[in-house]
Design a protein around this motif. Structure first.
Motif, PDB file in Angstrom:
ATOM      1  N   LYS A   1      -6.478  66.588 -52.596  1.00  0.00           N
ATOM      2  CA  LYS A   1      -7.371  66.600 -53.762  1.00  0.00           C
ATOM      3  C   LYS A   1      -7.669  68.060 -54.098  1.00  0.00           C
ATOM      4  O   LYS A   1      -8.774  68.569 -53.898  1.00  0.00           O
ATOM      5  CB  LYS A   1      -8.648  65.821 -53.465  1.00  0.00           C
ATOM      6  N   ASP A   2      -6.634  68.738 -54.635  1.00  0.00           N
ATOM      7  CA  ASP A   2      -6.687  70.192 -54.777  1.00  0.00           C
ATOM      8  C   ASP A   2      -7.762  70.671 -55.750  1.00  0.00           C
ATOM      9  O   ASP A   2      -8.415  71.692 -55.497  1.00  0.00           O
ATOM     10  CB  ASP A   2      -5.323  70.718 -55.237  1.00  0.00           C
ATOM     11  N   ALA A   3      -7.947  69.992 -56.858  1.00  0.00           N
ATOM     12  CA  ALA A   3      -8.939  70.434 -57.850  1.00  0.00           C
ATOM     13  C   ALA A   3     -10.356  70.371 -57.274  1.00  0.00           C
ATOM     14  O   ALA A   3     -11.169  71.295 -57.456  1.00  0.00           O
ATOM     15  CB  ALA A   3      -8.832  69.603 -59.117  1.00  0.00           C
ATOM     16  N   GLU A   4     -10.655  69.269 -56.571  1.00  0.00           N
ATOM     17  CA  GLU A   4     -11.977  69.135 -55.965  1.00  0.00           C
ATOM     18  C   GLU A   4     -12.162  70.148 -54.834  1.00  0.00           C
ATOM     19  O   GLU A   4     -13.233  70.737 -54.676  1.00  0.00           O
ATOM     20  CB  GLU A   4     -12.169  67.712 -55.439  1.00  0.00           C
ATOM     21  N   ALA A   5     -11.094  70.345 -54.049  1.00  0.00           N
ATOM     22  CA  ALA A   5     -11.159  71.325 -52.963  1.00  0.00           C
ATOM     23  C   ALA A   5     -11.425  72.718 -53.520  1.00  0.00           C
ATOM     24  O   ALA A   5     -12.270  73.464 -52.994  1.00  0.00           O
ATOM     25  CB  ALA A   5      -9.859  71.316 -52.158  1.00  0.00           C
ATOM     26  N   PHE A   6     -10.736  73.081 -54.587  1.00  0.00           N
ATOM     27  CA  PHE A   6     -10.933  74.388 -55.219  1.00  0.00           C
ATOM     28  C   PHE A   6     -12.396  74.577 -55.621  1.00  0.00           C
ATOM     29  O   PHE A   6     -12.983  75.647 -55.398  1.00  0.00           O
ATOM     30  CB  PHE A   6     -10.024  74.517 -56.451  1.00  0.00           C
ATOM     31  N   ALA A   7     -12.980  73.547 -56.205  1.00  0.00           N
ATOM     32  CA  ALA A   7     -14.367  73.643 -56.677  1.00  0.00           C
ATOM     33  C   ALA A   7     -15.323  73.949 -55.524  1.00  0.00           C
ATOM     34  O   ALA A   7     -16.216  74.803 -55.652  1.00  0.00           O
ATOM     35  CB  ALA A   7     -14.770  72.347 -57.376  1.00  0.00           C
ATOM     36  N   TYR A   8     -15.113  73.286 -54.393  1.00  0.00           N
ATOM     37  CA  TYR A   8     -16.012  73.525 -53.251  1.00  0.00           C
ATOM     38  C   TYR A   8     -15.705  74.848 -52.533  1.00  0.00           C
ATOM     39  O   TYR A   8     -16.607  75.505 -52.010  1.00  0.00           O
ATOM     40  CB  TYR A   8     -15.961  72.346 -52.285  1.00  0.00           C
ATOM     41  N   TYR A   9     -14.417  75.243 -52.504  1.00  0.00           N
ATOM     42  CA  TYR A   9     -14.097  76.568 -51.961  1.00  0.00           C
ATOM     43  C   TYR A   9     -14.828  77.641 -52.763  1.00  0.00           C
ATOM     44  O   TYR A   9     -15.363  78.604 -52.210  1.00  0.00           O
ATOM     45  CB  TYR A   9     -12.587  76.836 -52.026  1.00  0.00           C
ATOM     46  N   LYS A  10     -14.831  77.475 -54.077  1.00  0.00           N
ATOM     47  CA  LYS A  10     -15.452  78.467 -54.959  1.00  0.00           C
ATOM     48  C   LYS A  10     -16.964  78.542 -54.725  1.00  0.00           C
ATOM     49  O   LYS A  10     -17.550  79.633 -54.659  1.00  0.00           O
ATOM     50  CB  LYS A  10     -15.165  78.131 -56.420  1.00  0.00           C
ATOM     51  N   ILE A  11     -17.597  77.389 -54.573  1.00  0.00           N
ATOM     52  CA  ILE A  11     -19.040  77.380 -54.307  1.00  0.00           C
ATOM     53  C   ILE A  11     -19.334  78.096 -52.989  1.00  0.00           C
ATOM     54  O   ILE A  11     -20.236  78.948 -52.909  1.00  0.00           O
ATOM     55  CB  ILE A  11     -19.577  75.937 -54.256  1.00  0.00           C
ATOM     56  N   ALA A  12     -18.578  77.752 -51.945  1.00  0.00           N
ATOM     57  CA  ALA A  12     -18.796  78.353 -50.630  1.00  0.00           C
ATOM     58  C   ALA A  12     -18.522  79.850 -50.652  1.00  0.00           C
ATOM     59  O   ALA A  12     -19.262  80.642 -50.056  1.00  0.00           O
ATOM     60  CB  ALA A  12     -17.911  77.670 -49.587  1.00  0.00           C
ATOM     61  N   ALA A  13     -17.455  80.258 -51.340  1.00  0.00           N
ATOM     62  CA  ALA A  13     -17.112  81.683 -51.421  1.00  0.00           C
ATOM     63  C   ALA A  13     -18.202  82.464 -52.129  1.00  0.00           C
ATOM     64  O   ALA A  13     -18.586  83.564 -51.695  1.00  0.00           O
ATOM     65  CB  ALA A  13     -15.779  81.846 -52.147  1.00  0.00           C
ATOM     66  N   GLU A  14     -18.708  81.927 -53.212  1.00  0.00           N
ATOM     67  CA  GLU A  14     -19.771  82.602 -53.966  1.00  0.00           C
ATOM     68  C   GLU A  14     -21.068  82.674 -53.174  1.00  0.00           C
ATOM     69  O   GLU A  14     -21.915  83.532 -53.434  1.00  0.00           O
ATOM     70  CB  GLU A  14     -19.990  81.890 -55.305  1.00  0.00           C
ATOM     71  N   LYS A  15     -21.205  81.811 -52.164  1.00  0.00           N
ATOM     72  CA  LYS A  15     -22.370  81.852 -51.275  1.00  0.00           C
ATOM     73  C   LYS A  15     -22.131  82.749 -50.062  1.00  0.00           C
ATOM     74  O   LYS A  15     -22.980  82.862 -49.191  1.00  0.00           O
ATOM     75  CB  LYS A  15     -22.723  80.437 -50.813  1.00  0.00           C
ATOM     76  N   GLY A  16     -20.920  83.365 -49.987  1.00  0.00           N
ATOM     77  CA  GLY A  16     -20.659  84.344 -48.931  1.00  0.00           C
ATOM     78  C   GLY A  16     -19.892  83.857 -47.732  1.00  0.00           C
ATOM     79  O   GLY A  16     -19.830  84.552 -46.710  1.00  0.00           O
ATOM     80  N   ASN A  17     -19.261  82.682 -47.795  1.00  0.00           N
ATOM     81  CA  ASN A  17     -18.487  82.180 -46.668  1.00  0.00           C
ATOM     82  C   ASN A  17     -17.105  82.853 -46.659  1.00  0.00           C
ATOM     83  O   ASN A  17     -16.313  82.690 -47.587  1.00  0.00           O
ATOM     84  CB  ASN A  17     -18.334  80.659 -46.771  1.00  0.00           C
ATOM     85  N   GLY A  18     -16.807  83.609 -45.596  1.00  0.00           N
ATOM     86  CA  GLY A  18     -15.571  84.371 -45.518  1.00  0.00           C
ATOM     87  C   GLY A  18     -14.320  83.518 -45.521  1.00  0.00           C
ATOM     88  O   GLY A  18     -13.324  83.852 -46.171  1.00  0.00           O
ATOM     89  N   GLY A  19     -14.351  82.414 -44.776  1.00  0.00           N
ATOM     90  CA  GLY A  19     -13.197  81.520 -44.745  1.00  0.00           C
ATOM     91  C   GLY A  19     -12.893  80.941 -46.115  1.00  0.00           C
ATOM     92  O   GLY A  19     -11.728  80.830 -46.516  1.00  0.00           O
ATOM     93  N   ALA A  20     -13.944  80.594 -46.844  1.00  0.00           N
ATOM     94  CA  ALA A  20     -13.770  80.045 -48.190  1.00  0.00           C
ATOM     95  C   ALA A  20     -13.212  81.109 -49.142  1.00  0.00           C
ATOM     96  O   ALA A  20     -12.399  80.811 -50.012  1.00  0.00           O
ATOM     97  CB  ALA A  20     -15.096  79.511 -48.717  1.00  0.00           C
ATOM     98  N   MET A  21     -13.655  82.364 -48.962  1.00  0.00           N
ATOM     99  CA  MET A  21     -13.124  83.447 -49.805  1.00  0.00           C
ATOM    100  C   MET A  21     -11.605  83.556 -49.645  1.00  0.00           C
ATOM    101  O   MET A  21     -10.875  83.707 -50.624  1.00  0.00           O
ATOM    102  CB  MET A  21     -13.764  84.779 -49.414  1.00  0.00           C
TER     103      MET A  21
ATOM    104  N   GLU B   1      -9.443  81.246 -48.540  1.00  0.00           N
ATOM    105  CA  GLU B   1      -8.754  80.071 -49.085  1.00  0.00           C
ATOM    106  C   GLU B   1      -8.774  80.086 -50.617  1.00  0.00           C
ATOM    107  O   GLU B   1      -7.790  79.709 -51.262  1.00  0.00           O
ATOM    108  CB  GLU B   1      -9.402  78.787 -48.555  1.00  0.00           C
ATOM    109  N   LEU B   2      -9.891  80.537 -51.183  1.00  0.00           N
ATOM    110  CA  LEU B   2      -9.999  80.609 -52.641  1.00  0.00           C
ATOM    111  C   LEU B   2      -8.976  81.604 -53.198  1.00  0.00           C
ATOM    112  O   LEU B   2      -8.340  81.341 -54.234  1.00  0.00           O
ATOM    113  CB  LEU B   2     -11.413  81.029 -53.043  1.00  0.00           C
TER     114      LEU B   2
END
Length: 544
Positions: free
Chosen positions: A471-491, A493-494
């Protein structure tokens, strides 16, 4: 016994005693923490802030002449001195060692900067019996003699510098030392190597490390030995020990490891020494001595004993508990005054996580127990491991399980009360089955709920779940939220979502933007290397 033999024994004894009573400076550096002599601000007679000098030394400092304000503050092996900014040198007197004069200019400082913090490490010259004053081993084997001649010939042709140029290089070197090795530029490394070639002792160990990485084993060995015998750079002893170990020169390896046991490589050097004694390499096989070195290794670790390779080896050799289980008791009321439950946990945990406290964890146990009784789940988990781990001698599986169950109940109560941060903790517990039966479906649902409530780690974990389900589109949306909150792993992957157009349109600019943020944030991953990835694109890490 003949008079001649007696004389030799007495001479050797006196020599060893002299060496045992000397201290040498391993390093004097300005703390990267910056201008913060804040533990207890002291000023000189003119009201100007003193410099804080943190002295790491195993002996007691009896006095400090010339420039110290107030009494010496003792914090375990660290002693705090407050030095006026006009002081060019100090002389320290010790309980069990000879006095030591320290001229700050020898280490690149005319004086200690007002309001700044400096770290001074003093050690005993462990290599006195193994190395001579020229940096070569007293074991005058042909290889060592040939190495010295070869390097002397190389250094004889080194570039000559004026006094002004050398002073500029020394100043640059002190600035370079404030950064970790990965941030040294090629020009920085050339400066260090040039200083070493001109006999600037503080640079020997760093020069040796550079030559080692560059593959110049002759100069690595040469400057490493000089650092050990002349400059007190005992940390390089661990790396030299590994060098000789690879060459099966176990005698030299032992000498170098022993030189490093009082450095910040103590944990690793003691472990290597244990292996030498366990296998009889270069020494007489001695399992008891091996276990003693293993104990010193895991007690020096900067993390929990039970996660140490040295501890696992200690158990394999039949090592038993090193603590008295009858001394693990409830905290006294006076020890809890002024502490919140969370602070009780943090202070108690130091006795198990921090090497400076680890030799006596009894007080820590009492603080952890008090924190657990007041609802701190992290304390419950730590207590569970203490009750299970043989090293502490409690061996109470029932109590260990009791605390694990209480921990689950505590997080469930927090989730029910809307504590967003508790979702990820409870999700992890169910994914691993710690104190409950493993339940991946419930774990995933908790990550989902936490993500919907905006928890950055839950967003990252839920994005991984969605990605695994394609579910790539949904995954992208949550990666982006996490990255913008400062999560390094999400950055990270994003950035690759943008690189490959996964769940979004491909965008090289956004890919580089997020990859650079990962590198600048100094995030580390087990199976990814964002720094190398960036450098392969022709972008220098030092330019960020």
């Amino acid at each position: 016994m003949s008079k001649h033999t007696l004389f030799i024994i007495l001479f050797l004894f006196e020599t060893l005693m002299l060496n045992a009573q000397k201290l040498t400076v391993e390093s004097l550096r300005k703390s990267p923490a910056g201008n913060s002599a804040h533990t207890e601000m002291r000023t000189d007679l003119n009201g100007k802030a003193c410099a804080l000098l943190r002295v790491s030394v195993s002996d007691d400092i009896v006095s400090c002449s010339n420039g110290n304000i107030g009494d010496v503050v003792v914090e375990g092996q660290t002693k705090l001195l407050y030095i006026t900014s006009a002081t060019p040198f100090i002389e320290l007197s010790f309980k069990n060692h000879y006095p030591l004069s320290i001229n700050f200019i020898d280490y690149g400082f005319k004086h200690l900067e007002s309001g700044a913090t400096f770290d001074l490490v003093l050690v005993e010259p462990k290599l006195a019996a193994g190395l001579n004053s020229n940096g070569g081993l007293n074991i005058q084997d042909e290889k060592t003699i040939a190495l010295k001649k070869k390097v002397d010939n190389i250094l004889a042709g080194a570039i000559r510098y004026s006094a002004v140029e050398l002073n500029k290089m020394k100043a640059r070197y002190e600035n370079v030392c404030q950064n970790s090795f990965s941030y040294w530029t090629e020009e920085d490394k050339v400066t260090i190597k040039n200083l070493a070639s001109k006999g600037y002792a503080p640079s020997f160990a760093d020069a040796a490390l550079i030559y080692s990485i560059e593959g110049n084993q002759d100069l690595f060995e040469y400057f490493g030995l000089k650092a050990l015998s002349e400059a007190g750079g005992s940390w390089i002893g661990y790396h030299l020990g590994n060098h000789y170990k690879k060459k099966n020169d176990f005698e030299k390896a032992r000498i170098c490891y022993e030189a490093s046991v009082n450095s910040n490589w103590r944990e690793h050097s003691c472990y290597e020494l244990a292996l030498l004694y366990e296998n009889g390499n270069g020494v007489t096989k001695d399992l008891e001595k091996a276990k003693e070195y293993l104990k010193n290794s895991f007690l020096s670790a900067s993390f929990s004993i039970e996660y140490s390779e040295a501890y696992r080896e200690y158990k394999r050799l039949g090592g038993r508990s090193i603590y008295d289980p009858t001394l693990f008791k409830d905290a006294e009321a006076k020890d809890l005054v002024g502490l919140t439950p969370q602070k009780m946990y943090e202070e108690g945990n130091k006795y198990f996580e921090n090497a400076a406290y680890k030799k006596s964890p009894y007080k820590g146990f009492g603080l952890l127990k008090a924190a657990a009784q007041r609802g701190v789940p992290e304390a419950m988990f730590r207590l569970s491991s203490i009750y299970k781990n043989e090293i502490y001698g409690l061996n109470d599986t029932a109590m260990a399980n009791k605390y694990l169950v209480e921990r689950v109940r505590c997080y469930e109560n927090r989730v029910a009360k809307g504590d967003v941060g508790a979702y990820s903790d409870l999700a992890y517990i169910y994914s691993r089955g710690v104190g409950v039966s493993a339940n991946e479906e419930k774990s995933n649902d908790l990550y989902r709920q936490g993500a919907e409530h905006g928890d950055s780690y839950c967003c990252f974990k839920y994005a991984e779940i969605l990605s695994s389900e394609k579910k790539d589109a949904e995954a992208f949306a949550y990666y982006k939220i996490a990255a913008e909150k400062g999560n390094g792993g999400a950055m990270y992957e994003l950035s690759h979502c943008y690189l490959y157009g996964k769940g979004t349109d491909a965008d090289d600019e956004q890919y580089l933007y997020w990859l650079k943020k990962v590198v600048k944030g100094n995030y580390h991953f087990i199976d990814k290397d964002p720094k190398r990835e960036l450098e392969e694109l022709g972008i220098s890490v030092n330019d960020l």
